[in-house]
Design an enzyme around this catalytic site. Structure first.
Site, PDB file in Angstrom:
ATOM      1  N   HIS A 182       0.819  -1.206   0.000  1.00  0.00           N
ATOM      2  CA  HIS A 182       0.000   0.000   0.000  1.00  0.00           C
ATOM      3  C   HIS A 182       0.854   1.257   0.000  1.00  0.00           C
ATOM      4  O   HIS A 182       2.074   1.214   0.166  1.00  0.00           O
ATOM      5  CB  HIS A 182      -0.937   0.006   1.212  1.00  0.00           C
ATOM      6  CG  HIS A 182      -0.248   0.091   2.538  1.00  0.00           C
ATOM      7  ND1 HIS A 182       0.087   1.278   3.134  1.00  0.00           N
ATOM      8  CD2 HIS A 182       0.159  -0.882   3.396  1.00  0.00           C
ATOM      9  CE1 HIS A 182       0.667   1.047   4.302  1.00  0.00           C
ATOM     10  NE2 HIS A 182       0.730  -0.261   4.481  1.00  0.00           N
ATOM     11  N   CYS A 198       3.025  -4.914   6.799  1.00  0.00           N
ATOM     12  CA  CYS A 198       2.678  -4.562   5.424  1.00  0.00           C
ATOM     13  C   CYS A 198       3.863  -3.929   4.703  1.00  0.00           C
ATOM     14  O   CYS A 198       4.796  -3.435   5.318  1.00  0.00           O
ATOM     15  CB  CYS A 198       1.486  -3.616   5.403  1.00  0.00           C
ATOM     16  SG  CYS A 198      -0.091  -4.423   5.811  1.00  0.00           S
TER      17      CYS A 198
END
Length: 231
Positions: A182, A198
């Site tokens: 992301h 992440c």
């Protein structure tokens, strides 16, 4: 809600088959600007402000992201099939393999010690300006995040959303791993191990990657060879 309170939360349990205990898309703490590596003050034009998106994206500031982490096309160093995303957590690089023997390389931020993960997955789907929904395990540790639960409508898209301008959702064997690739407005985190699992890119870079990667793309996250150095 301050950026610190939004970006300090931990992660969630990863799906079976991925190493590492916890996953997440948050930054526990912020480093001081004094620790950042200086670079030449002129940034490439592709890191300029973006004003034709749903929300404006600020320019990547100079003297924050070392030049080696700037987006560039390189000879493919991975040996993987074209269309594969390969994450090298030790080098802080993500490569998207191209059919011409080249790869598009992006600088990334990765999980800190105790939160790193490795394995294979696929991009199940992609989202532009996604909502962010903290999972139940995260809310249990950070009760103030209850206001962003699914029942309360999640954290809305926008410049302060922890997932940034785009998100790629990683699944394994049909199950959500709860890991994401992301965007992030926090340029200082690129080239550092500060997240809770992440993989984060500059917003300008995640937009570029999002446009290149199809749904179903294979993702390989390599195992860190120096986990003690990720703190």
């Amino acid at each position: 809600m301050t950026r610190r309170s939004l970006l300090r939360a931990g992660g969630v349990m990863a799906a079976t088959g991925l190493s590492g205990g916890l996953a997440g898309c948050m930054t526990p703490t912020a480093d001081s600007a004094a620790s950042l590596s200086p670079i030449a003050p002129t940034m490439p034009l592709y890191y300029a402000a973006v004003n034709d998106e749903q929300f404006p994206i600020e320019a990547v500031p100079a003297n924050v992201v070392p030049k080696r982490y700037w987006r560039q096309r390189v000879p493919d160093p991975t040996g993987e099939a074209p269309g594969t995303i390969v994450v090298d957590p030790d080098a802080f690089y993500l490569h998207f393999v191209e059919p011409s023997g080249t790869a598009m390389r992006y600088g990334i931020g990765v999980g800190k010690a105790g939160f790193e993960w490795a394995g294979e997955a696929k991009v199940q789907y992609k989202r532009r300006w996604p909502k962010w929904t903290p999972p139940a395990e995260m809310i249990a540790r950070e009760p103030e995040l209850e206001q962003y639960s699914a029942a309360n409508g999640s954290y809305p898209p926008g410049p302060t959303n922890p997932l940034g301008a785009r998100a790629l959702y990683l699944f394994q064997n049909g199950e959500d791993t709860l890991y994401r690739i992301h965007g992030s407005p926090e340029a200082w985190t690129i080239g550092k191990a500060v997240s809770s699992g992440c993989i984060r890119l500059l917003n300008q870079d995640i937009i570029d990657l999002h446009d290149r990667v199809p749904n179903g793309a294979r993702v390989v996250v390599r195992t860190s060879q120096t986990p003690g150095a990720l703190a």
